[in-house]
Scaffold this motif. Structure first.
Motif, short mmCIF file in Angstrom:
data_model
loop_
_atom_site.label_atom_id
_atom_site.label_comp_id
_atom_site.label_asym_id
_atom_site.label_seq_id
_atom_site.Cartn_x
_atom_site.Cartn_y
_atom_site.Cartn_z
N LEU A 104 53.57 36.17 36.99
CA LEU A 104 52.60 35.87 38.11
C LEU A 104 52.42 37.18 38.63
N ILE A 105 53.33 38.17 38.36
CA ILE A 105 53.04 39.47 38.95
C ILE A 105 52.18 40.12 37.91
N GLN A 106 51.12 40.80 38.28
CA GLN A 106 50.19 41.27 37.48
C GLN A 106 49.64 42.75 38.30
N PRO A 107 48.83 43.62 37.51
CA PRO A 107 48.06 44.84 38.24
C PRO A 107 46.84 43.79 38.80
N GLY A 108 46.58 44.74 40.04
CA GLY A 108 45.71 44.11 41.03
C GLY A 108 44.40 43.89 40.27
N ALA A 109 44.05 44.52 39.41
CA ALA A 109 42.63 44.22 38.59
C ALA A 109 42.52 42.96 38.00
N VAL A 110 43.89 42.49 37.36
CA VAL A 110 43.91 41.15 36.78
C VAL A 110 43.54 40.19 37.72
N TYR A 111 44.06 40.07 38.94
CA TYR A 111 43.91 39.25 40.22
C TYR A 111 42.28 39.16 40.25
N TRP A 112 41.84 40.44 40.65
CA TRP A 112 40.23 40.55 40.94
C TRP A 112 39.54 39.97 39.76
N LEU A 113 39.66 40.22 38.66
CA LEU A 113 38.90 39.65 37.62
C LEU A 113 39.08 38.27 37.40
N SER A 114 40.27 37.88 37.81
CA SER A 114 40.68 36.43 37.62
C SER A 114 39.78 35.45 38.80
N LEU A 115 39.84 36.28 39.77
CA LEU A 115 38.85 35.64 40.84
C LEU A 115 37.43 35.58 40.59
N VAL A 116 37.02 36.67 39.80
CA VAL A 116 35.51 36.62 39.22
C VAL A 116 35.32 35.50 38.30
N ASN A 117 36.38 35.38 37.28
CA ASN A 117 36.50 34.29 36.24
C ASN A 117 36.37 33.03 36.91
N ALA A 118 37.32 32.90 37.99
CA ALA A 118 37.08 31.57 38.59
C ALA A 118 35.93 31.18 39.33
N ILE A 119 35.29 32.14 40.23
CA ILE A 119 34.34 31.84 41.10
C ILE A 119 32.97 31.90 40.56
N LEU A 120 32.77 33.06 40.13
CA LEU A 120 31.39 33.30 39.58
C LEU A 120 31.18 32.81 38.22
N CYS A 121 32.21 32.74 37.43
CA CYS A 121 31.97 32.35 35.83
C CYS A 121 32.42 30.95 35.75
N THR A 122 32.95 30.16 36.76
CA THR A 122 33.35 28.71 36.46
C THR A 122 32.70 27.77 37.55
N VAL A 123 33.14 28.04 38.84
CA VAL A 123 32.75 27.12 39.97
C VAL A 123 30.96 27.42 40.17
N LEU A 124 30.69 28.45 40.42
CA LEU A 124 29.41 28.72 40.70
C LEU A 124 28.23 28.27 39.48
N PRO A 125 28.48 28.51 38.32
CA PRO A 125 27.61 28.02 37.15
C PRO A 125 27.82 26.52 37.19
N VAL A 126 28.78 25.71 37.40
CA VAL A 126 28.98 24.35 37.38
C VAL A 126 27.66 23.79 38.30
N PHE A 127 27.67 24.36 39.36
CA PHE A 127 26.90 23.66 40.50
C PHE A 127 25.59 24.30 40.54
N MET A 128 25.24 25.72 40.13
CA MET A 128 23.90 26.18 39.91
C MET A 128 23.18 25.09 38.86
N THR A 129 23.75 24.83 37.81
CA THR A 129 23.41 24.01 36.70
C THR A 129 22.90 22.59 37.16
N MET A 130 23.79 21.96 38.36
CA MET A 130 23.35 20.76 38.71
C MET A 130 22.30 20.86 39.64
#
Length: 304
Positions: free
Chosen positions: A220-246
């Motif tokens: 779970l301890i990773q470089p800061g970039a991994v956390y930021w990219l994972s946040l982008v992956n979760a919010i911008l590439c997962t949550v937002l597209p789901v609801f934008m499509t709806m």
């Protein structure tokens, strides 16, 4: 005057819906680019998908709680179906997809996943005895020719890794096709937002649980970039597209929103070149045109 104003408002509403659909498709396709960037930090697929779900789970859980308060109670049978759908559609499909991305280009991954509607058609024809028309066979032939073209091009440079990665992503596409086929009844009864939020919660639990079973907590301890990219992956590439499509489906209809999604493979090809340095060749462009063209033919059939 009133008719002209009404027409202008309708046109504006349509363009807004179309913009939302295209933006959602591009964001969802960007998932492959972000995953490739995370892999540069020597993070494996198990850890990558766990971080993705850890960041997206609170949002889906909040929506699921809100939907549960507004909707009717679920039967035990429906709960069982939701667990199966969550494991099949979002856990297994996503896991195979991220595994495959370790071995193939983002462009090839997106093209293979883009064939999901064709797998729905083939599975329906094989097991549900649905008749496939001449136009549909033509669409399948054209799109699969495009995949073969890009696959052979990448195989020349990537060897057995391309075969392995393509097989995994193919499994992801088939898994998601099965999810789509099985979710029909529940979507009608529960609604798309309730179904997706519940299924994503099940998938998140599976992905996070898998991490703690297979990996030490020190991962779970990773470089800061991994956390930021994972946040982008979760919010911008997962949550937002789901609801934008709806939202897009509500504004312009499922058929038009589906056609707008065809920008996905094209955007991935160019985003891969910009952010990952993946080359764009004539073979890849030709293959992309064939795949998008084939899926367009298939969508035209569904509209008629």
């Amino acid at each position: 005057m009133t008719s002209s104003l009404s027409s202008a408002l309708h046109r504006k509403d349509y363009l807004v819906g179309l913009t939302i659909a295209i933006s959602g498709a591009i964001l969802f396709s960007t998932k492959a680019i972000v995953a490739k960037l995370i892999y540069r930090y020597h993070v494996d697929a198990v850890t990558l998908i766990a971080f993705r779900m850890l960041f997206s789970l609170p949002i889906f859980a909040a929506i699921a709680f809100w939907q549960a308060r507004q909707g009717f109670p679920l039967s035990w049978a429906d709960r069982g179906r939701l667990v199966v759908l969550g494991l099949m559609g979002y856990y297994l499909s996503s896991f195979l997809d991220f595994l495959g991305l370790q071995y193939i280009t983002a462009g090839l991954e997106r093209l293979i996943l883009f064939l999901t509607p064709s797998f729905v058609l083939l599975i329906s024809a094989t097991f549900l005895k649905r008749r496939i028309s001449g136009l549909e066979w033509s669409a399948l032939l054209v799109s699969y020719m495009g995949i073969v073209l890009v696959f052979l091009h990448d195989l020349k440079f990537g060897g057995s890794d391309v075969m392995l990665g393509s097989t995994m992503v193919l499994g992801a596409a088939i898994s998601y096709a099965l999810y789509l086929l099985q979710s029909g009844q529940l979507v009608t009864r529960l609604g798309s937002m309730r179904l997706v939020s519940y299924a994503m919660c099940v998938s998140s639990a599976a992905c996070i649980g898998q991490f703690f079973v297979l990996r030490p907590t020190s991962m779970l301890i990773q470089p800061g970039a991994v956390y930021w990219l994972s946040l982008v992956n979760a919010i911008l590439c997962t949550v937002l597209p789901v609801f934008m499509t709806m939202i897009a489906v509500q504004r312009i209809g499922a058929a038009t929103a589906s056609q707008a999604g065809m920008i996905g493979p094209v955007s991935t090809l160019f985003l891969g070149a910009i952010f990952l340095g993946e080359p764009i060749t004539g073979w890849q462009l030709a293959g992309t045109v064939l795949v998008v063209g084939g899926m367009y033919l298939l969508s035209m059939k569904k509209n008629t």
